[in-house]
Scaffold this motif. Structure first.
Motif, PDB file in Angstrom:
ATOM      1  N   MET A 219       0.272  -2.294 -14.927  1.00 61.55           N
ATOM      2  CA  MET A 219       0.742  -0.918 -14.937  1.00 61.55           C
ATOM      3  C   MET A 219       1.348  -0.538 -13.585  1.00 61.55           C
ATOM      4  N   LYS A 220       2.191   0.465 -13.595  1.00 62.22           N
ATOM      5  CA  LYS A 220       2.721   0.999 -12.343  1.00 62.22           C
ATOM      6  C   LYS A 220       1.594   1.528 -11.469  1.00 62.22           C
ATOM      7  N   ASN A 221       0.639   2.178 -12.109  1.00 70.71           N
ATOM      8  CA  ASN A 221      -0.537   2.699 -11.417  1.00 70.71           C
ATOM      9  C   ASN A 221      -1.708   2.624 -12.386  1.00 70.71           C
ATOM     10  N   GLY A 222      -2.738   1.854 -12.029  1.00 71.19           N
ATOM     11  CA  GLY A 222      -3.864   1.666 -12.926  1.00 71.19           C
ATOM     12  C   GLY A 222      -4.591   2.948 -13.273  1.00 71.19           C
ATOM     13  N   ASN A 223      -4.536   3.925 -12.363  1.00 70.84           N
ATOM     14  CA  ASN A 223      -5.206   5.208 -12.600  1.00 70.84           C
ATOM     15  C   ASN A 223      -4.308   6.231 -13.282  1.00 70.84           C
ATOM     16  N   GLU A 224      -3.038   5.898 -13.456  1.00 71.47           N
ATOM     17  CA  GLU A 224      -2.098   6.787 -14.125  1.00 71.47           C
ATOM     18  C   GLU A 224      -1.313   5.998 -15.168  1.00 71.47           C
ATOM     19  N   PRO A 225      -1.972   5.641 -16.283  1.00 76.88           N
ATOM     20  CA  PRO A 225      -1.318   4.787 -17.291  1.00 76.88           C
ATOM     21  C   PRO A 225      -0.112   5.431 -17.945  1.00 76.88           C
ATOM     22  N   GLU A 226       0.014   6.755 -17.841  1.00 75.95           N
ATOM     23  CA  GLU A 226       1.151   7.417 -18.470  1.00 75.95           C
ATOM     24  C   GLU A 226       2.476   7.048 -17.801  1.00 75.95           C
ATOM     25  N   LEU A 227       2.414   6.432 -16.608  1.00 75.29           N
ATOM     26  CA  LEU A 227       3.634   6.001 -15.930  1.00 75.29           C
ATOM     27  C   LEU A 227       4.222   4.733 -16.535  1.00 75.29           C
ATOM     28  N   GLY A 228       3.456   4.066 -17.382  1.00 75.52           N
ATOM     29  CA  GLY A 228       3.954   2.882 -18.066  1.00 75.52           C
ATOM     30  C   GLY A 228       3.693   1.601 -17.282  1.00 75.52           C
ATOM     31  N   LYS A 229       4.203   0.492 -17.847  1.00 78.03           N
ATOM     32  CA  LYS A 229       3.998  -0.810 -17.230  1.00 78.03           C
ATOM     33  C   LYS A 229       4.956  -1.039 -16.064  1.00 78.03           C
ATOM     34  N   ALA A 230       4.494  -1.870 -15.136  1.00 80.15           N
ATOM     35  CA  ALA A 230       5.302  -2.171 -13.962  1.00 80.15           C
ATOM     36  C   ALA A 230       6.388  -3.182 -14.309  1.00 80.15           C
ATOM     37  N   ASP A 234       9.008  -3.228  -9.291  1.00 79.47           N
ATOM     38  CA  ASP A 234       7.879  -2.479  -8.733  1.00 79.47           C
ATOM     39  C   ASP A 234       7.011  -3.336  -7.822  1.00 79.47           C
ATOM     40  N   ILE A 235       7.115  -4.661  -7.935  1.00 78.67           N
ATOM     41  CA  ILE A 235       6.250  -5.538  -7.153  1.00 78.67           C
ATOM     42  C   ILE A 235       6.509  -5.419  -5.651  1.00 78.67           C
ATOM     43  N   PRO A 236       7.776  -5.502  -5.168  1.00 79.21           N
ATOM     44  CA  PRO A 236       7.998  -5.320  -3.721  1.00 79.21           C
ATOM     45  C   PRO A 236       7.536  -3.953  -3.225  1.00 79.21           C
ATOM     46  N   VAL A 237       7.733  -2.926  -4.032  1.00 77.57           N
ATOM     47  CA  VAL A 237       7.304  -1.577  -3.628  1.00 77.57           C
ATOM     48  C   VAL A 237       5.789  -1.525  -3.490  1.00 77.57           C
ATOM     49  N   ARG A 238       5.081  -2.155  -4.433  1.00 76.53           N
ATOM     50  CA  ARG A 238       3.620  -2.171  -4.380  1.00 76.53           C
ATOM     51  C   ARG A 238       3.126  -2.926  -3.156  1.00 76.53           C
ATOM     52  N   ILE A 239       3.765  -4.077  -2.859  1.00 79.85           N
ATOM     53  CA  ILE A 239       3.376  -4.861  -1.690  1.00 79.85           C
ATOM     54  C   ILE A 239       3.604  -4.070  -0.410  1.00 79.85           C
ATOM     55  N   GLU A 240       4.763  -3.415  -0.338  1.00 81.91           N
ATOM     56  CA  GLU A 240       5.077  -2.613   0.859  1.00 81.91           C
ATOM     57  C   GLU A 240       4.083  -1.483   1.039  1.00 81.91           C
ATOM     58  N   ARG A 241       3.740  -0.809  -0.047  1.00 85.17           N
ATOM     59  CA  ARG A 241       2.812   0.321   0.039  1.00 85.17           C
ATOM     60  C   ARG A 241       1.410  -0.139   0.444  1.00 85.17           C
ATOM     61  N   ASN A 242       0.942  -1.223  -0.168  1.00 88.09           N
ATOM     62  CA  ASN A 242      -0.393  -1.721   0.166  1.00 88.09           C
ATOM     63  C   ASN A 242      -0.458  -2.233   1.604  1.00 88.09           C
ATOM     64  N   LEU A 243       0.596  -2.918   2.041  1.00 87.62           N
ATOM     65  CA  LEU A 243       0.637  -3.416   3.418  1.00 87.62           C
ATOM     66  C   LEU A 243       0.615  -2.258   4.403  1.00 87.62           C
ATOM     67  N   ASN A 244       1.377  -1.215   4.098  1.00 85.77           N
ATOM     68  CA  ASN A 244       1.414  -0.039   4.966  1.00 85.77           C
ATOM     69  C   ASN A 244       0.054   0.648   5.015  1.00 85.77           C
ATOM     70  N   ASP A 245      -0.588   0.794   3.856  1.00 84.49           N
ATOM     71  CA  ASP A 245      -1.899   1.459   3.805  1.00 84.49           C
ATOM     72  C   ASP A 245      -2.948   0.692   4.599  1.00 84.49           C
ATOM     73  N   HIS A 246      -2.978  -0.628   4.425  1.00 86.46           N
ATOM     74  CA  HIS A 246      -3.984  -1.425   5.119  1.00 86.46           C
ATOM     75  C   HIS A 246      -3.718  -1.479   6.628  1.00 86.46           C
ATOM     76  N   ALA A 247      -2.460  -1.532   7.011  1.00 89.09           N
ATOM     77  CA  ALA A 247      -2.133  -1.523   8.439  1.00 89.09           C
ATOM     78  C   ALA A 247      -2.540  -0.205   9.074  1.00 89.09           C
ATOM     79  N   THR A 248      -2.346   0.897   8.365  1.00 90.15           N
ATOM     80  CA  THR A 248      -2.736   2.208   8.886  1.00 90.15           C
ATOM     81  C   THR A 248      -4.241   2.296   9.069  1.00 90.15           C
ATOM     82  N   VAL A 249      -5.001   1.809   8.091  1.00 88.36           N
ATOM     83  CA  VAL A 249      -6.467   1.828   8.198  1.00 88.36           C
ATOM     84  C   VAL A 249      -6.927   0.962   9.370  1.00 88.36           C
ATOM     85  N   LEU A 250      -6.305  -0.204   9.546  1.00 89.21           N
ATOM     86  CA  LEU A 250      -6.673  -1.082  10.654  1.00 89.21           C
ATOM     87  C   LEU A 250      -6.447  -0.408  12.000  1.00 89.21           C
TER      88      LEU A 250
END
Length: 286
Positions: A219-230, A234-250
């Motif tokens: 899915m595009k977002n596991g918690n928002e299934p109404e957005l449909g399948k990825a 969407d894969i590069p966008v997801r990788i970029e977002r997750n990398l950014n989030d984890h770098a910020t937390v670090l």
């Protein structure tokens, strides 16, 4: 963390792994089993569980230091562990919630430490003991948190790459690392088969949570299934977002700041990612 407690209580009182009269097929049983053992031996008070998470966090940092020390980086390991462990953000997370993060942290770091020592062991008896211990922590990592599947995948790739090493080294690694890998894969397969057979979904035609993680990844977002399948886009966008989030937390953990500009133009975020990529590249090629 209420779900973990209820699963543990169900195991103790009824011998049933489930919540609200339904089998639990999303969360593996590792942490509930640990909490159930704590209930039987030390009591079921919430503070007992919280303190147990602090113990697992401490053991995780000890294992992390041992991992780096066994690779000849004693001072680097000491600085990294003290820097992260003394972070107020990490302290607050560890001492206020009962989650699978800290037990998984300890189990995964212990597994990696044992793997390094197993690879450098000389005596057959020591290798046999280390191989068994490595297999136990490898399986425990997956049973505590499904992301432990990454350790199994990493071990498989490492053994595959070892085929390009000397014949003696390749055979030795296969002899002592293949059994833990096979055992871990067997446990993972048994859990997925059991979860699939006992899965009870209120809305089976709707994707996302609480379906298994692999189905959530569709899915595009596991918690928002109404957005449909990825889609593939969407894969590069997801990788970029997750990398950014984890770098910020670090960066927050290291700088002790409650807010860090999460955009890529921030030198702290971009710099941390650059250093991680540099370290990863050096560990592969040097």
């Amino acid at each position: 963390d209420v779900t973990y407690f209820e699963l543990a209580r169900s195991l103790v009182e009824r011998g049933f792994y489930g919540f609200n009269s339904k089998p639990e097929t999303l969360l593996p049983p590792g942490l509930p089993v640990i909490l159930a053992a704590i209930c039987v031996t030390l009591g079921s008070a919430y503070m007992v569980f919280v303190r147990a998470m602090a113990v697992f966090a401490t053991l995780g940092f000890i294992a992390s230091y041992e991992l780096l020390a066994s690779m000849g980086e004693q001072w680097v390991g000491a600085v990294i562990c003290l820097l992260l462990e003394s972070s107020p953000i990490f302290f607050a997370f560890t001492t206020r919630m009962v989650m699978s993060d800290m037990p998984y942290f300890f189990a995964s770091m212990a597994a990696l430490t044992l793997a390094v020592r197993l690879d450098s062991a000389k005596e057959s008896r020591a290798r046999a003991v280390l191989s068994l211990a490595f297999g136990v922590y490898l399986v425990a990592s997956f049973l505590i948190r499904s992301s432990g599947i990454a350790l199994l995948a990493g071990l498989f790739v490492w053994l595959a790459v070892s085929a390009f090493a000397k014949r003696e080294t390749c055979l030795r690694r296969l002899k002592w690392f293949a059994p833990p890998l096979i055992g871990g894969l067997a446990v993972a397969l048994l859990w997925m088969v059991w979860a699939d057979r006992h899965e009870v979904l209120q809305w089976p035609m709707v994707g996302g949570y609480p379906q298994p993680y692999f189905k959530q990844l569709e899915m595009k977002n596991g918690n928002e299934p109404e957005l449909g399948k990825a889609s593939l886009g969407d894969i590069p966008v997801r990788i970029e977002r997750n990398l950014n989030d984890h770098a910020t937390v670090l960066v927050k953990l290291i700088t002790r700041k409650d807010y860090i500009n999460p955009t890529w133009v921030s030198p702290l975020v971009l710099g941390s990612v650059f250093l991680i990529v540099l370290g990863l590249a050096s560990s592969i090629w040097l």
